[in-house]
Design a protein around this motif. Structure first.
Motif, mmCIF file in Angstrom:
data_model
loop_
_atom_site.group_PDB
_atom_site.id
_atom_site.type_symbol
_atom_site.label_atom_id
_atom_site.label_comp_id
_atom_site.label_asym_id
_atom_site.label_seq_id
_atom_site.Cartn_x
_atom_site.Cartn_y
_atom_site.Cartn_z
ATOM 1 N N MET A 152 0.821 -1.196 0.000
ATOM 2 C CA MET A 152 0.000 0.000 0.000
ATOM 3 C C MET A 152 0.868 1.264 0.000
ATOM 4 N N ILE A 153 1.777 1.354 0.990
ATOM 5 C CA ILE A 153 2.640 2.535 1.072
ATOM 6 C C ILE A 153 3.545 2.617 -0.145
ATOM 7 N N THR A 154 3.946 1.441 -0.646
ATOM 8 C CA THR A 154 4.805 1.405 -1.834
ATOM 9 C C THR A 154 4.109 2.057 -3.006
ATOM 10 N N ARG A 155 2.852 1.706 -3.196
ATOM 11 C CA ARG A 155 2.095 2.247 -4.326
ATOM 12 C C ARG A 155 1.865 3.754 -4.189
ATOM 13 N N ILE A 156 1.583 4.196 -2.975
ATOM 14 C CA ILE A 156 1.335 5.626 -2.744
ATOM 15 C C ILE A 156 2.594 6.444 -3.016
ATOM 16 N N VAL A 157 3.719 5.993 -2.439
ATOM 17 C CA VAL A 157 4.977 6.730 -2.630
ATOM 18 C C VAL A 157 5.386 6.699 -4.099
ATOM 19 N N GLU A 158 5.230 5.540 -4.735
ATOM 20 C CA GLU A 158 5.614 5.440 -6.148
ATOM 21 C C GLU A 158 4.733 6.317 -7.034
ATOM 22 N N SER A 159 3.423 6.314 -6.774
ATOM 23 C CA SER A 159 2.510 7.149 -7.570
ATOM 24 C C SER A 159 2.786 8.634 -7.362
ATOM 25 N N LEU A 160 2.984 9.025 -6.106
ATOM 26 C CA LEU A 160 3.278 10.422 -5.807
ATOM 27 C C LEU A 160 4.591 10.839 -6.447
ATOM 28 N N SER A 161 5.584 9.980 -6.339
ATOM 29 C CA SER A 161 6.888 10.277 -6.917
ATOM 30 C C SER A 161 6.800 10.399 -8.439
ATOM 31 N N GLN A 162 6.086 9.493 -9.073
ATOM 32 C CA GLN A 162 5.901 9.561 -10.529
ATOM 33 C C GLN A 162 5.210 10.861 -10.928
ATOM 34 N N TRP A 163 4.161 11.221 -10.195
ATOM 35 C CA TRP A 163 3.412 12.428 -10.535
ATOM 36 C C TRP A 163 4.284 13.677 -10.375
ATOM 37 N N VAL A 164 5.006 13.772 -9.254
ATOM 38 C CA VAL A 164 5.860 14.933 -9.003
ATOM 39 C C VAL A 164 6.963 15.018 -10.050
ATOM 40 N N ALA A 165 7.608 13.872 -10.327
ATOM 41 C CA ALA A 165 8.716 13.861 -11.292
ATOM 42 C C ALA A 165 8.239 14.224 -12.697
ATOM 43 N N LYS A 166 7.103 13.678 -13.094
ATOM 44 C CA LYS A 166 6.583 13.991 -14.437
ATOM 45 C C LYS A 166 6.120 15.438 -14.531
ATOM 46 N N SER A 167 5.540 15.962 -13.461
ATOM 47 C CA SER A 167 5.119 17.373 -13.460
ATOM 48 C C SER A 167 6.333 18.292 -13.579
ATOM 49 N N ALA A 168 7.384 17.977 -12.831
ATOM 50 C CA ALA A 168 8.609 18.786 -12.910
ATOM 51 C C ALA A 168 9.240 18.671 -14.291
ATOM 52 N N LEU A 169 9.183 17.470 -14.879
ATOM 53 C CA LEU A 169 9.724 17.275 -16.226
ATOM 54 C C LEU A 169 8.952 18.102 -17.252
ATOM 55 N N VAL A 170 7.638 18.121 -17.147
ATOM 56 C CA VAL A 170 6.814 18.910 -18.069
ATOM 57 C C VAL A 170 7.115 20.396 -17.906
ATOM 58 N N LEU A 171 7.271 20.824 -16.658
ATOM 59 C CA LEU A 171 7.605 22.221 -16.413
ATOM 60 C C LEU A 171 8.965 22.565 -17.013
ATOM 61 N N ALA A 172 9.934 21.678 -16.855
ATOM 62 C CA ALA A 172 11.263 21.901 -17.440
ATOM 63 C C ALA A 172 11.187 21.934 -18.965
ATOM 64 N N ALA A 173 10.361 21.067 -19.540
ATOM 65 C CA ALA A 173 10.195 21.055 -20.997
ATOM 66 C C ALA A 173 9.574 22.364 -21.482
ATOM 67 N N LEU A 174 8.620 22.896 -20.724
ATOM 68 C CA LEU A 174 8.019 24.182 -21.093
ATOM 69 C C LEU A 174 9.055 25.309 -21.038
#
Length: 166
Positions: A1-23
Motif C-alpha cells: 500500500m505505502i509502496t504504491r502511494i509513494v511510487e505514484s506520488l513520486s511519478q506524478w511529481v517527477a513527471k510534473s517537474a519534467l513537463v515544467l522543465a520542458a516548457l
C-alpha cells in the motif's frame, strides 16, 4: 500500500517537474530564436535575453527533471565490483547508496530552501539595465531536490519490495 502511494506520488511529481522543465526549454528556444531573428532582420534585440536564459530557463531545465531521471534509473552508475556480489549484498549496497543520496539531496534541498526564502524576502535582483528579479528562479532548486529525495525514496522502497537492487 505505502509502496504504491509513494511510487505514484513520486511519478506524478517527477513527471510534473519534467513537463515544467520542458516548457521552460521551449520558452528558451522561442525567446532566443526571436531575439536572434530580431537582431538579424531589424538590428534590435530583446532586453534581458541573457538574464532570462541564464537565471530562469537554464536553472529550471537543469534542476527540475533530475527526479524523473532518477525514477528511470538513468543517472550515471558504476557497478563493476558490486555486480559481482550476491543479490542480498547488492541490495544492501543499493540501500546504503540510497540513504547517502537522501542525506545529500536532503541537505541540498534544505539549504536551497533557506536560500530561496532569503532571496524572496529580500526580493533579490540582478544587476542589469532594468529591474530583474532573481528570487523566483531560486525556487527551482528546492523543488528539484525535494522531488529527487522522493524519487530516491520510491526507488529504495521498490528495491526492498522486490528484494533486489534496481
Amino acid at each position: 500500500m505505502i509502496t504504491r502511494i509513494v511510487e505514484s506520488l513520486s511519478q506524478w511529481v517527477a513527471k510534473s517537474a519534467l513537463v515544467l522543465a520542458a516548457l521552460f526549454l521551449i520558452l528558451m528556444a522561442l525567446h532566443v530564436t526571436l531575439d536572434v531573428g530580431l537582431r538579424y532582420f531589424f538590428g534590435k534585440s530583446f532586453t534581458g535575453t541573457l538574464e532570462f536564459v541564464s537565471f530562469y530557463y537554464m536553472v529550471a531545465v537543469v534542476f527540475l527533471p533530475i527526479a524523473y531521471v532518477e525514477l528511470q534509473r538513468e543517472h550515471i552508475s558504476v557497478d563493476v565490483f558490486v555486480g559481482r556480489f550476491s543479490p542480498p549484498v547488492q541490495l544492501a549496497f543499493y540501500l546504503f547508496a540510497g540513504t547517502l543520496g537522501l542525506v545529500y539531496f536532503g541537505m541540498l534541498c534544505y539549504q536551497s530552501y533557506l536560500d530561496a526564502v532569503r532571496a524572496t524576502v529580500r526580493q533579490e535582483t540582478a544587476m542589469a539595465n532594468f529591474t530583474f528579479y532573481l528570487w523566483p528562479s531560486r525556487w527551482a532548486l528546492p523543488v528539484g531536490f525535494a522531488a529527487m529525495c522522493l524519487a530516491i525514496l520510491a526507488n529504495m522502497i521498490k528495491a526492498v519490495h522486490q528484494r533486489q537492487a534496481l
